[in-house]
Design a protein around this motif. Structure first.
Motif, PDB file in Angstrom:
ATOM      1  N   MET A   4     -19.077  -8.848  -2.943  1.00  0.00           N
ATOM      2  CA  MET A   4     -19.412  -8.625  -4.351  1.00  0.00           C
ATOM      3  C   MET A   4     -18.218  -8.023  -5.084  1.00  0.00           C
ATOM      4  SD  MET A   4     -23.303  -7.150  -4.053  1.00  0.00           S
ATOM      5  CE  MET A   4     -23.717  -7.451  -5.757  1.00  0.00           C
ATOM      6  N   GLU A   5     -18.022  -8.451  -6.321  1.00  0.00           N
ATOM      7  CA  GLU A   5     -16.935  -7.952  -7.158  1.00  0.00           C
ATOM      8  C   GLU A   5     -17.544  -7.353  -8.427  1.00  0.00           C
ATOM      9  OE1 GLU A   5     -13.696  -8.020  -6.352  1.00  0.00           O
ATOM     10  OE2 GLU A   5     -14.149  -8.972  -4.420  1.00  0.00           O
ATOM     11  N   LEU A  48     -19.740   3.417 -10.659  1.00  0.00           N
ATOM     12  CA  LEU A  48     -18.577   2.702 -10.143  1.00  0.00           C
ATOM     13  C   LEU A  48     -17.261   3.262 -10.673  1.00  0.00           C
ATOM     14  CD1 LEU A  48     -19.915  -0.953 -10.365  1.00  0.00           C
ATOM     15  CD2 LEU A  48     -19.336   0.270  -8.265  1.00  0.00           C
ATOM     16  N   LEU A  49     -17.287   3.900 -11.837  1.00  0.00           N
ATOM     17  CA  LEU A  49     -16.065   4.521 -12.356  1.00  0.00           C
ATOM     18  C   LEU A  49     -15.573   5.624 -11.438  1.00  0.00           C
ATOM     19  CD1 LEU A  49     -16.754   4.774 -16.210  1.00  0.00           C
ATOM     20  CD2 LEU A  49     -14.967   3.420 -15.103  1.00  0.00           C
ATOM     21  N   GLU A  50     -16.486   6.255 -10.693  1.00  0.00           N
ATOM     22  CA  GLU A  50     -16.118   7.358  -9.805  1.00  0.00           C
ATOM     23  C   GLU A  50     -16.810   7.186  -8.456  1.00  0.00           C
ATOM     24  OE1 GLU A  50     -15.475  11.279 -12.102  1.00  0.00           O
ATOM     25  OE2 GLU A  50     -17.235  10.393 -13.042  1.00  0.00           O
ATOM     26  N   PRO A  51     -16.438   6.164  -7.672  1.00  0.00           N
ATOM     27  CA  PRO A  51     -17.125   5.917  -6.393  1.00  0.00           C
ATOM     28  C   PRO A  51     -16.996   7.109  -5.464  1.00  0.00           C
ATOM     29  CG  PRO A  51     -15.086   4.638  -6.545  1.00  0.00           C
ATOM     30  CD  PRO A  51     -15.329   5.217  -7.894  1.00  0.00           C
ATOM     31  N   GLY A  52     -18.095   7.433  -4.797  1.00  0.00           N
ATOM     32  CA  GLY A  52     -18.113   8.548  -3.859  1.00  0.00           C
ATOM     33  C   GLY A  52     -18.430   9.886  -4.493  1.00  0.00           C
ATOM     34  N   PRO A 111     -13.180   0.559  -3.270  1.00  0.00           N
ATOM     35  CA  PRO A 111     -12.600   0.555  -4.619  1.00  0.00           C
ATOM     36  C   PRO A 111     -11.904  -0.752  -4.980  1.00  0.00           C
ATOM     37  CG  PRO A 111     -12.123   2.632  -3.516  1.00  0.00           C
ATOM     38  CD  PRO A 111     -12.738   1.729  -2.490  1.00  0.00           C
ATOM     39  N   GLU A 112     -11.426  -1.511  -3.980  1.00  0.00           N
ATOM     40  CA  GLU A 112     -10.756  -2.776  -4.267  1.00  0.00           C
ATOM     41  C   GLU A 112     -11.718  -3.819  -4.837  1.00  0.00           C
ATOM     42  OE1 GLU A 112      -7.410  -4.020  -4.087  1.00  0.00           O
ATOM     43  OE2 GLU A 112      -7.230  -1.847  -4.305  1.00  0.00           O
ATOM     44  N   ARG A 113     -13.019  -3.581  -4.714  1.00  0.00           N
ATOM     45  CA  ARG A 113     -14.006  -4.502  -5.279  1.00  0.00           C
ATOM     46  C   ARG A 113     -14.279  -4.199  -6.758  1.00  0.00           C
ATOM     47  NH1 ARG A 113     -17.098  -7.414  -1.549  1.00  0.00           N
ATOM     48  NH2 ARG A 113     -16.681  -6.932   0.638  1.00  0.00           N
ATOM     49  N   VAL A 114     -13.689  -3.120  -7.279  1.00  0.00           N
ATOM     50  CA  VAL A 114     -13.940  -2.688  -8.664  1.00  0.00           C
ATOM     51  C   VAL A 114     -12.639  -2.820  -9.438  1.00  0.00           C
ATOM     52  CG1 VAL A 114     -14.868  -0.853 -10.120  1.00  0.00           C
ATOM     53  CG2 VAL A 114     -15.606  -1.023  -7.732  1.00  0.00           C
ATOM     54  N   LYS A 117      -5.593   0.491 -11.366  1.00  0.00           N
ATOM     55  CA  LYS A 117      -4.851   1.735 -11.159  1.00  0.00           C
ATOM     56  C   LYS A 117      -3.936   1.621  -9.942  1.00  0.00           C
ATOM     57  CE  LYS A 117      -5.694   6.615 -11.924  1.00  0.00           C
ATOM     58  NZ  LYS A 117      -6.740   7.642 -12.168  1.00  0.00           N
ATOM     59  N   ARG A 118      -4.391   0.940  -8.886  1.00  0.00           N
ATOM     60  CA  ARG A 118      -3.547   0.755  -7.696  1.00  0.00           C
ATOM     61  C   ARG A 118      -2.317  -0.091  -8.018  1.00  0.00           C
ATOM     62  NH1 ARG A 118      -2.775  -4.081  -5.034  1.00  0.00           N
ATOM     63  NH2 ARG A 118      -5.013  -4.473  -5.001  1.00  0.00           N
ATOM     64  N   LEU A 119      -2.492  -1.166  -8.784  1.00  0.00           N
ATOM     65  CA  LEU A 119      -1.364  -2.012  -9.166  1.00  0.00           C
ATOM     66  C   LEU A 119      -0.382  -1.259 -10.055  1.00  0.00           C
ATOM     67  CD1 LEU A 119      -3.324  -5.310  -9.891  1.00  0.00           C
ATOM     68  CD2 LEU A 119      -1.584  -5.017  -8.106  1.00  0.00           C
TER      69      LEU A 119
END
Length: 608
Positions: free
Chosen positions: A1-2, A33-37, A98-101, A107-109
């Motif tokens: 899922m994305e 999803l903005l703040e997973p975990g 997080p790579e699914r969001v 932010k990683r890129l």
């Protein structure tokens, strides 16, 4: 899922779109999803989902929303565990890669691009990051107010990415492409100096010196007309170099020259965030209002409360959450107003701040008023957040207040700072201890939810013994965690006794002790207030009145009322209803220990 949040809120599975139904349920999933975990408490979610005005049935609706989301996601997930919504006491969190969001991929890129040395590689990463954007964050499910509160920082990061892409393109490609992009961006953000600097350089490299100069004058006129400011020295120097037809601006390094021309030193002085911060929904909402109030004057908020209640943790946590809204920097200082060390004078802080803002040491004025004037001038028109922690007096704070409405200030103090409220328009926000449910959630975060669930009654009792004071709860959790073979019930039983204040301390760390936190407030009192504080710690019953305090002092009610006001101002005593006063449980025990220090054993018998 994305999961796509950068634009319309969408969920995709196997190339197809997942219909999550109602707008509020999609918004709820997006917030998680903005703040997973991270655990978001129900009160916080209710406040966000209903823009500060949740209905009486809001909690029930929230639980129904969570239940429906779980059911819908479970159907598409097929039991693979790609996403799970967890319940944590009175809050919820989402577990997801997080790579699914898309916001977290963006932010990683952006981080990878910052670290890349090759301009072509950097440009490619930035284009991939910007390609994830399809509009404002969750544009179809968030109100403008909600987006401003929780997602404003993402737009700042997008603008940062656009700026870095233009810089990389100037290093690697034809200037004509940069002219097109920067012309559009400067039209949208006409006072953003960094975009104008890149546009000027691109025009010059494309052979358009006159248009480069025109871009500078448009910015200069806009700054003068709207803010009464001049362009920065760096941008003015860049303009002079263009007029001189400086050949270095035609080299591959011109992109870096342009970017640095409008860039000053950006301080990032915030201490580390508290990773397990919990609760304070209402206080966070009040601080969020600093960003949305629309005031033309500088907005300042003062967090007041007793020692150990979590003022600094709240200020720093909130500041980290909004730091992307202040791209020109974040200034922080511990003023040591309540400390074993002397308070830091405002003049010393001004020197530190001016150096952090790029002023050479020999250029810092020796005169305090001149230094304050330079400080206000440097902050004028900039978006800077200032955190003044642990203030003692208003005079310690006033010289550090900016004059620009683009800045925000948060102050923490054990004092009410009445003078700042009356004279400077500071908004006061008083913190009390945590509500019992938030204290239990914090214990679950610190001890682990499984342990709290397994010994629920002991955890509830532990929260009560700690008086729901965050510092006491954290110390107790640290001590209990250090003894994994000891049951929580046994730990609580040992804590429940007259030596509780001594027990709530971490060895070899004087700052991690409840008694030490109280000592700093007590030592700041004059002798007469200390004497009254000790006496009221011995009064039987849950509260007391002004006549009781007067009897304890063998004095007049006017004198007792004046001293009680000082104790309330120091947050050692609470006036919970007009005329009736009470002490926090741990403060009552502390006050009783101090009772005999100022006279011959006066105690509750004096009331009779």
């Amino acid at each position: 899922m994305e999961f796509r949040l950068l634009g319309p809120m969408q969920v995709e599975h196997d190339g197809g779109r997942v219909d999550l139904g109602r707008r509020r349920e999609r918004c709820l999933l997006g917030l998680l999803l903005l703040e997973p975990g991270k655990v978001l408490l129900s009160d916080r979610l209710l406040d966000l989902l209903w823009d500060g005005e949740p209905p009486d049935t809001g909690l029930g609706q929230l639980r129904s929303n969570i239940s429906r989301l779980r059911n819908q996601l479970r159907v598409y997930d097929g039991g693979q565990g790609a996403i799970r919504i967890r319940t944590h006491g009175t809050g919820y969190s989402v577990e997801v890669d997080p790579e699914r969001v898309d916001v977290h991929r963006f932010k990683r890129l952006l981080t990878q691009a910052t670290q890349a040395s090759d301009p072509l590689t950097r440009a490619g990463l930035l284009r991939a990051a910007l390609g994830l954007w399809h509009g404002p964050v969750m544009v179809d499910v968030m109100s403008d107010l909600l987006r401003e509160r929780v997602a404003g920082g993402w737009e700042e990061l997008r603008l940062t990415a656009l700026e870095r892409l233009a810089e990389a393109d100037l290093l690697a490609g034809p200037a004509r492409d940069v002219v097109t992009d920067m012309t559009e961006l400067t039209a949208r953000h006409p006072l953003w100096e960094r975009f104008t600097a890149l546009l000027m350089t691109a025009h010059f490299q494309a052979g358009n010196q006159a248009e480069a100069s025109q871009a500078y004058h448009r910015l200069r006129d806009g700054l003068a007309g709207q803010l009464g400011l001049d362009p920065s020295a760096g941008l003015s120097e860049l303009h002079d170099r263009i007029l001189r037809q400086d050949p270095t601006l035609l080299t591959p390094g011109a992109g870096s020259i342009a970017a640095s021309a409008a860039r000053v030193d950006v301080p990032a002085q915030l201490p580390a965030d508290v990773p397990d911060f919990t609760g304070r929904t209402d206080a966070l909402k009040e601080l969020d209002n600093l960003l949305t109030g629309g005031s033309r004057a500088v907005v300042v908020s003062a967090l007041a409360g007793t020692g150990g209640v979590g003022k600094t943790a709240l200020a720093v946590h909130w500041a980290h959450g909004v730091r992307d809204r202040f791209p020109d920097g974040q200034l922080y200082v511990n003023l040591r107003g309540y400390s074993s060390d002397p308070p830091v004078p405002a003049g010393h802080v001004l020197t530190r701040f001016l150096r952090a803002l790029g002023v050479a040491g020999e250029q810092v004025p020796a005169d305090g008023e001149e230094a304050a004037g330079m400080y206000r001038s440097l902050l004028a028109g900039k978006r800077i957040l200032v955190v003044l922690d642990n203030a003692r007096t208003a005079d310690q704070v006033r010289p550090l207040l900016p004059g620009s409405p683009t800045c925000r200030v948060v102050i923490t103090s054990r004092d009410r700072l009445d003078g700042l409220v009356a004279r400077d328009g500071v908004r006061r926000l008083t913190l009390g201890v945590l509500p019992p449910d938030e204290a239990l959630t914090l214990l679950g975060t610190l001890l682990g939810p499984e342990r709290v669930d397994a010994e629920y009654d002991a955890a509830v009792r532990l929260g009560r013994l700690c008086g729901y004071l965050p510092l006491a709860l954290r110390i107790a959790a640290a001590l209990s965690t250090a003894q994994p073979g000891r049951s929580l019930a046994r730990f609580v039983a040992d804590l429940d006794g007259p030596g509780r204040l001594d027990a709530l301390a971490v060895e070899r760390d004087p700052q991690a002790a409840v008694r030490a936190a109280f000592d700093l407030s007590y030592d700041a009192l004059e002798a007469e207030s200390q004497r009254l504080f000790g006496c009221v710690g011995l009064v039987p019953g849950p509260d007391f009145t002004v006549p009781v305090a007067a009897a304890l002092l063998d004095g007049t009610e006017e004198r007792a009322e004046r001293l009680l006001d000082r104790l309330v101002g120091a947050h050692l005593v609470e006036e919970y209803v007009p005329g009736r006063f009470a002490l926090h449980d741990l403060l009552r025990q502390y006050a009783a220990e101090r009772a005999g220090e100022h006279d011959e054993g006066r105690g509750p018998s004096a009331v009779v």
